[in-house]
Design a protein around this motif. Sequence first.
Motif, PDB file in Angstrom:
ATOM      1  N   VAL A 124      25.022  41.658  37.809  1.00 55.07           N
ATOM      2  CA  VAL A 124      25.415  42.719  37.773  1.00 55.07           C
ATOM      3  C   VAL A 124      25.778  43.287  39.365  1.00 55.07           C
ATOM      4  O   VAL A 124      26.754  43.919  39.599  1.00 55.07           O
ATOM      5  CB  VAL A 124      24.326  43.773  37.163  1.00 55.07           C
ATOM      6  CG1 VAL A 124      25.036  45.336  37.266  1.00 55.07           C
ATOM      7  CG2 VAL A 124      24.309  43.653  35.859  1.00 55.07           C
ATOM      8  N   VAL A 125      24.972  42.901  40.104  1.00 50.77           N
ATOM      9  CA  VAL A 125      25.130  43.299  41.546  1.00 50.77           C
ATOM     10  C   VAL A 125      26.044  42.329  42.223  1.00 50.77           C
ATOM     11  O   VAL A 125      26.971  42.844  43.015  1.00 50.77           O
ATOM     12  CB  VAL A 125      23.681  43.228  42.447  1.00 50.77           C
ATOM     13  CG1 VAL A 125      24.150  43.587  43.944  1.00 50.77           C
ATOM     14  CG2 VAL A 125      22.618  44.244  41.661  1.00 50.77           C
ATOM     15  N   GLY A 130      32.310  34.338  42.631  1.00 53.12           N
ATOM     16  CA  GLY A 130      33.072  35.369  43.402  1.00 53.12           C
ATOM     17  C   GLY A 130      33.931  36.393  42.356  1.00 53.12           C
ATOM     18  O   GLY A 130      34.653  37.171  42.975  1.00 53.12           O
ATOM     19  N   VAL A 131      33.332  36.523  41.225  1.00 50.69           N
ATOM     20  CA  VAL A 131      33.737  37.457  40.369  1.00 50.69           C
ATOM     21  C   VAL A 131      32.878  38.291  39.768  1.00 50.69           C
ATOM     22  O   VAL A 131      31.690  37.914  39.491  1.00 50.69           O
ATOM     23  CB  VAL A 131      34.602  36.509  39.287  1.00 50.69           C
ATOM     24  CG1 VAL A 131      35.422  37.781  38.261  1.00 50.69           C
ATOM     25  CG2 VAL A 131      35.868  35.870  39.649  1.00 50.69           C
ATOM     26  N   SER A 132      33.173  39.717  39.658  1.00 53.58           N
ATOM     27  CA  SER A 132      31.917  40.726  39.327  1.00 53.58           C
ATOM     28  C   SER A 132      31.822  40.444  37.793  1.00 53.58           C
ATOM     29  O   SER A 132      32.605  40.028  37.041  1.00 53.58           O
ATOM     30  CB  SER A 132      32.327  42.014  39.705  1.00 53.58           C
ATOM     31  OG  SER A 132      33.545  42.261  38.832  1.00 53.58           O
ATOM     32  N   LEU A 137      33.544  40.562  31.842  1.00 51.11           N
ATOM     33  CA  LEU A 137      33.536  41.299  30.752  1.00 51.11           C
ATOM     34  C   LEU A 137      34.916  41.633  30.312  1.00 51.11           C
ATOM     35  O   LEU A 137      35.292  41.550  28.905  1.00 51.11           O
ATOM     36  CB  LEU A 137      32.472  42.376  30.717  1.00 51.11           C
ATOM     37  CG  LEU A 137      31.135  42.167  30.492  1.00 51.11           C
ATOM     38  CD1 LEU A 137      30.234  43.386  30.773  1.00 51.11           C
ATOM     39  CD2 LEU A 137      30.794  41.508  29.237  1.00 51.11           C
ATOM     40  N   LEU A 138      35.727  42.097  31.125  1.00 49.83           N
ATOM     41  CA  LEU A 138      36.960  42.910  30.950  1.00 49.83           C
ATOM     42  C   LEU A 138      37.889  41.590  30.448  1.00 49.83           C
ATOM     43  O   LEU A 138      38.656  41.735  29.416  1.00 49.83           O
ATOM     44  CB  LEU A 138      37.514  43.366  31.986  1.00 49.83           C
ATOM     45  CG  LEU A 138      38.871  43.902  31.882  1.00 49.83           C
ATOM     46  CD1 LEU A 138      38.890  45.003  30.964  1.00 49.83           C
ATOM     47  CD2 LEU A 138      39.280  44.745  33.187  1.00 49.83           C
ATOM     48  N   GLN A 280      39.683  31.853  35.130  1.00 51.49           N
ATOM     49  CA  GLN A 280      39.213  32.190  36.509  1.00 51.49           C
ATOM     50  C   GLN A 280      38.023  33.205  36.272  1.00 51.49           C
ATOM     51  O   GLN A 280      37.414  33.519  37.161  1.00 51.49           O
ATOM     52  CB  GLN A 280      40.244  32.560  37.389  1.00 51.49           C
ATOM     53  CG  GLN A 280      41.298  31.384  37.498  1.00 51.49           C
ATOM     54  CD  GLN A 280      40.862  30.333  38.252  1.00 51.49           C
ATOM     55  OE1 GLN A 280      39.793  30.271  39.046  1.00 51.49           O
ATOM     56  NE2 GLN A 280      41.372  29.249  37.987  1.00 51.49           N
ATOM     57  N   ALA A 281      37.941  33.843  34.889  1.00 56.31           N
ATOM     58  CA  ALA A 281      36.955  34.858  34.670  1.00 56.31           C
ATOM     59  C   ALA A 281      36.799  34.787  33.091  1.00 56.31           C
ATOM     60  O   ALA A 281      37.605  34.516  32.413  1.00 56.31           O
ATOM     61  CB  ALA A 281      37.478  36.211  35.079  1.00 56.31           C
ATOM     62  N   GLY A 282      35.674  35.331  32.858  1.00 55.60           N
ATOM     63  CA  GLY A 282      35.279  35.392  31.252  1.00 55.60           C
ATOM     64  C   GLY A 282      33.999  34.912  31.328  1.00 55.60           C
ATOM     65  O   GLY A 282      33.279  33.891  31.882  1.00 55.60           O
TER      66      GLY A 282
END
Length: 330
Positions: A124-125, A130-132, A137-138, A280-282
Motif C-alpha cells: 500500500v505504501v 515501481g507501480v503503486s 488494482l485499477l 506492466q500493471a495488474g
Amino acid sequence: MSNTNTVEQIDVLNPVEVTGKTQDMLHEVVPAKTTTRRQPHYRDTVGQDGKLPLGPRLIRALKQRTEKAPNYYGEPGQGDARLVSVISVIGFICLWALVTEAGWIKPLFLPSPIAVVERLGDLVVNGFSGVSLGEHLLASLTRVFGAFALAAVTAIPLGILIGTNVWVRGVLDPLIEFYRPLPPLAYLPLVIIWLGIDETSKITLIFLAMFAPIALSARAGVSSAKSEQIQAAYSMGASKFQVLYHVIIKSAMPEILTGLRIGIGFGWTTLVASEMVAAQAGIGYMVLNAAEFLVTDVVIAGIMIIGLIAYSFDLFMRWLEKKLVPWKGY
C-alpha cells in the motif's frame, strides 16, 4: 367346571368389580411388560441444575443463531450461516498461524499471516515493481469489469435468442459448446496473433471466458418459463414482446444472475493468464512477477486481494438477486 363357576361369580358382581377381576385374570395370563425409561442425554442431565459445560453451551447458542429461520423444517439449507463463516475463517487463520509460527512449514513455501499483512501494508505504501497498488488494482479492475460488462450486454440477449429461436440456436449453439470447454490458455496465442499484445487482447480473453457461461445460463433460464404461464398470457391478449419480457425474461432472471456470478468467477481466473503477456500493471502481473523471484508473501497478498474483491462482488450479486428476483425458490 372351575371356569364356569368363575364366570358365574363375575356375572353377579357389579361392573366395577367385573372390570377389576377381568384385568387381574388377564395379568395372570399375560404378564405386564416392564417399560425401561430411556437414559437422558448427558447435556440434558447437566442442564437441569443450570450448569451446562462450555462446549455444549456454545453449540446450543450457535445452533440457535444459525438455525433460526422461518419455515426451517422442510426447507434444506435455510438459516443464517454468517456466524459459522466468521468462526471458520478465524479458525483457518489460527491454524495457518500455528503451522507457520511453529516452524512446521518454511516461510519460503508459506509465510505467516503476520508477514503477509506486513507485506500488504508495504504494498500500500511503496507499491510493487515501481507501480503503486492502486494502479495495479485499477488495471485489473478495468480489464475484468470491462470484459464483464461487454459479456453481459452481448451474452444475455444471445442466450435468450438461443433459447427462443430455433434458427439462432442452430447457428450459435454449436460454436459456443465447442469453445466453452477450452481453457483460455489454449486460445491465448491465437488472440495475441489476431489482436496483438495491448489491452484489447487481454479484455478479449477475459470476455471469451465469461461469454459462454453467461449465454448458456440465459438459455437455460428461458426453459424455466412454464407453458401454462405463456398460454395464460396469450389468452389474456398479450403480444409476443409482452410475453417475452413479462413471462420469459422474468422467469429466466434467476438463471441469468447465477450465470453472471459464474461468469465473473471465470473472469478472475482468466485475469492472471491475460496479464502474462506484456502487462506492466495488474494484480495478476504482480503475482506472476513475485512468483518468479520466490517472493511468496507478495503472491499470497495478491491472491488475497483478488479473493476479497471477487467475494465482495459476489455478495453484491446475491443482494441484487434478492432485490430483483424475490420470488426465487417459491
